[in-house]
Motif scaffolding. Structure first.
Motif, PDB file in Angstrom:
ATOM      1  N   GLN A 156       0.830  -1.207   0.000  1.00 41.86           N
ATOM      2  CA  GLN A 156       0.000   0.000   0.000  1.00 41.86           C
ATOM      3  C   GLN A 156       0.872   1.268   0.000  1.00 41.86           C
ATOM      4  O   GLN A 156       0.375   2.367   0.219  1.00 41.86           O
ATOM      5  N   GLY A 157       2.178   1.074  -0.176  1.00 45.39           N
ATOM      6  CA  GLY A 157       3.092   2.219  -0.176  1.00 45.39           C
ATOM      7  C   GLY A 157       3.354   2.777   1.218  1.00 45.39           C
ATOM      8  O   GLY A 157       3.850   3.890   1.368  1.00 45.39           O
ATOM      9  N   GLN A 158       3.012   2.002   2.265  1.00 45.12           N
ATOM     10  CA  GLN A 158       3.239   2.481   3.638  1.00 45.12           C
ATOM     11  C   GLN A 158       4.441   1.747   4.239  1.00 45.12           C
ATOM     12  O   GLN A 158       4.309   1.003   5.220  1.00 45.12           O
ATOM     13  N   ASP A 159       5.594   1.973   3.631  1.00 45.57           N
ATOM     14  CA  ASP A 159       6.817   1.252   4.011  1.00 45.57           C
ATOM     15  C   ASP A 159       7.185   1.398   5.488  1.00 45.57           C
ATOM     16  O   ASP A 159       7.806   0.508   6.058  1.00 45.57           O
ATOM     17  N   SER A 160       6.839   2.546   6.061  1.00 45.83           N
ATOM     18  CA  SER A 160       7.303   2.795   7.435  1.00 45.83           C
ATOM     19  C   SER A 160       6.528   1.968   8.461  1.00 45.83           C
ATOM     20  O   SER A 160       6.960   1.832   9.603  1.00 45.83           O
ATOM     21  N   LYS A 161       5.404   1.394   8.074  1.00 40.61           N
ATOM     22  CA  LYS A 161       4.624   0.629   9.050  1.00 40.61           C
ATOM     23  C   LYS A 161       5.270  -0.749   9.249  1.00 40.61           C
ATOM     24  O   LYS A 161       4.959  -1.703   8.531  1.00 40.61           O
ATOM     25  N   ARG A 162       6.178  -0.824  10.210  1.00 42.34           N
ATOM     26  CA  ARG A 162       6.920  -2.068  10.424  1.00 42.34           C
ATOM     27  C   ARG A 162       6.980  -2.488  11.891  1.00 42.34           C
ATOM     28  O   ARG A 162       7.276  -3.633  12.212  1.00 42.34           O
ATOM     29  N   HIS A 163       6.678  -1.580  12.816  1.00 37.27           N
ATOM     30  CA  HIS A 163       6.794  -1.928  14.238  1.00 37.27           C
ATOM     31  C   HIS A 163       5.654  -2.855  14.670  1.00 37.27           C
ATOM     32  O   HIS A 163       4.526  -2.742  14.188  1.00 37.27           O
ATOM     33  N   ILE A 164       5.997  -3.758  15.580  1.00 40.55           N
ATOM     34  CA  ILE A 164       5.031  -4.741  16.076  1.00 40.55           C
ATOM     35  C   ILE A 164       4.948  -4.590  17.588  1.00 40.55           C
ATOM     36  O   ILE A 164       5.984  -4.523  18.263  1.00 40.55           O
ATOM     37  N   ASN A 202       4.148   4.290  11.808  1.00 43.11           N
ATOM     38  CA  ASN A 202       5.264   3.334  11.876  1.00 43.11           C
ATOM     39  C   ASN A 202       4.850   1.984  12.471  1.00 43.11           C
ATOM     40  O   ASN A 202       5.661   1.070  12.551  1.00 43.11           O
ATOM     41  N   VAL A 203       3.594   1.879  12.913  1.00 42.88           N
ATOM     42  CA  VAL A 203       3.179   0.637  13.590  1.00 42.88           C
ATOM     43  C   VAL A 203       2.346  -0.227  12.647  1.00 42.88           C
ATOM     44  O   VAL A 203       1.330   0.222  12.116  1.00 42.88           O
ATOM     45  N   ALA A 204       2.801  -1.457  12.452  1.00 40.98           N
ATOM     46  CA  ALA A 204       2.095  -2.383  11.547  1.00 40.98           C
ATOM     47  C   ALA A 204       0.986  -3.128  12.281  1.00 40.98           C
ATOM     48  O   ALA A 204      -0.147  -3.182  11.819  1.00 40.98           O
ATOM     49  N   CYS A 205       1.325  -3.714  13.429  1.00 43.96           N
ATOM     50  CA  CYS A 205       0.326  -4.586  14.047  1.00 43.96           C
ATOM     51  C   CYS A 205       0.526  -4.752  15.551  1.00 43.96           C
ATOM     52  O   CYS A 205       1.607  -4.508  16.088  1.00 43.96           O
TER      53      CYS A 205
END
Ligand SMILES: Cc1ncc(COP(=O)(O)O)c(C=O)c1O
Length: 454
Positions: free
Chosen positions: A132-140, A215-218
């Motif tokens: 979705q082009g939201q590369d920064s969403k990686r934190h769990i 920055n938060v994925a899930c």
């Protein structure tokens, strides 16, 4: 030491073992199993108070499972599941799960374990946001006292302090909130349960704001923290956490590796029992009742369609899967196990015997060494706190629990020891008379240890 014991010490590395003594210590060698019973190499029988490891939901040694597994091997043992290939059992099981799962969780990816299912869920959420082009969403965000598996990532997500031994866990994008264990930590501030759980839910929002929602994925959570000690957050906590995730566009991964397939009287529990609306659910264990290793990750149509819709053919591959993803024999075993759970109405049976089990266990709170008994249906634990003291468990409590667990084993009952807890999760087929035997074995063991120690 007999030949098998000696050979075991010499060659076999047990999971979760103290390697400093594993080459000399005698181990329990389970050679046979039937119904709720297991038998060691000498023929001694034990009630399997933990259903293998929260998994043998339909009970051991089912002929129909053996027949199904043998028949599937005769028909199709194995073929690659990668890319454009699959098998009839994999399709049938995916559809069967989708029909029973809550909400729009209709897309299923198979793996070989609970760890594999959780890894796949995390990889999917990263892949989703990238697509979705939201590369920064990686934190769990996970929680202390959680258990999510034993691969490096899932062990990093897990939050049991005693397991955080000699390793280099992933810390740059994995975060833990405090444990929502009211009985252990609620007393710290002398709070009511309501206030405690409000504070716990607030920690999630604070963490998301601290990291930045972009920055938060899930957020990953077990509805009831199982291996961490049967920690049961309030419904209000679940509702608030669910709403926070939705408000900030954070995916909710509900880890139902233990809770799915009947242990709490429902096939899936997230929505019906806890009012959660997860984007992803992970399952394993009871999926095949432990007869064959298998995990599955159930993903929302909504997420899936966002990936597959607009950029058909241009999205990079979801390069996630295993040689044995959707193994035909595992799928056949899962289909049969689910059929047994449904045909024998085991969820209904659990709703009948579950409250009896918890009530009977609660009678153990009469003992001065038992701080509390907690649980829901066939997931429970007895927590030892000598003199019913509040606060953190002491070495004496832990030693007391270990002794009770040992005496139970001598008396023919296997429980799961963890710190100052004795954890129980029997096969779903257990009846009230068998529950009475379990309680009386634990009771007698407590009496003996109290006599010795107090
Ligand atoms: C909630 C939960 N998630 C994941 C796992 C990992 O499953 P496995 O041991 O099959 O990898 C477990 C195992 O106990 C679990 O309890």
């Amino acid at each position: 030491m007999n030949q098998a014991q000696a050979s075991n010490c010499r060659h076999l590395i047990h999971p979760w073992a103290d390697l400093s003594v594993s080459t000399t210590q005698k181990k329990l060698i389970i050679a046979k199993a039937q119904g709720i019973y297991i038998y060691d190499e000498t023929g001694k029988s034990y009630i399997d108070g933990i259903a293998g490891m929260w998994c043998v939901n339909i009970g051991h040694g089912r002929e129909e499972m053996a027949d199904t597994i043998a028949q599937q091997i005769r028909t199709l043992d194995y073929y690659t599941p990668f890319g454009d290939v699959t098998s009839p059992p994999a399709i049938e099981l995916a559809e069967t799960l989708a029909k029973r799962s809550p909400l729009d969780l209709n897309r299923v990816q198979f793996s070989c374990s609970g760890s594999g299912a959780v890894e796949s869920a995390i990889r999917f959420s990263h892949y989703f946001f990238k697509s979705q082009g939201q590369d920064s969403k990686r934190h769990i965000i996970s929680r202390e006292d959680a258990y999510h598996g034993s691969t490096y990532l899932t062990a990093s997500l897990s939050g049991k302090k005693v397991d955080k031994t000699h390793f280099h866990y992933i810390e740059d994008f994995v975060h833990h909130l405090p444990s929502p264990n009211y009985l252990r930590f609620g007393n710290e501030f002398n709070e009511s349960e309501d206030v405690f759980f409000q504070r716990q839910a607030q920690y999630l929002e604070d963490k998301i704001l601290q990291l930045g929602a972009d920055n938060v994925a899930c957020f990953i959570a077990e509805p009831i923290l199982a291996s961490g000690g049967i920690i049961i957050p309030s419904i209000e906590y679940h509702r608030t956490v669910r709403d926070i995730c939705r408000r900030y566009g954070v995916l909710y991964i509900s880890d139902e590796v233990v809770t799915a397939f009947g242990r709490l009287g429902e096939l899936f529990t997230s929505q019906v029992l806890f009012e959660l609306e997860p984007d992803i659910i992970t399952v394993a264990k009871g999926l095949t009742s432990g007869y064959i290793p298998m995990g599955a990750t159930l993903i929302s149509d909504r997420l899936f369609e966002q990936i597959s819709g607009s950029r058909a053919g241009k999205t990079p591959y979801f390069t996630n899967g295993f040689t044995y993803s959707g193994h035909p024999v595992s799928c056949a075993a899962a289909i049969k196990s689910l059929e047994i759970i449904e045909k024998e109405n085991l969820c209904y049976h659990v709703k009948e015997v579950g409250p009896y089990f918890i009530q009977a266990l609660k009678t153990l709170e009469q003992f001065d060494s038992v701080g509390v008994v907690r649980g829901m249906h066939l997931m429970a634990c007895v927590e030892f706190r000598i003199g019913k003291h509040k606060g953190l468990a002491t070495d004496r409590d832990i030693d007391f629990a270990r002794k009770v667990d040992e005496l139970c084993e001598i008396a023919g009952l296997i429980v799961r020891p963890y710190e100052n807890l004795c954890i129980l999760s029997p096969p779903l087929i257990i009846n009230k008379a068998e529950i009475d035997i379990i309680i009386s074995i634990i009771e007698n063991s407590i009496i003996k240890v109290e006599k010795e120690i107090m």
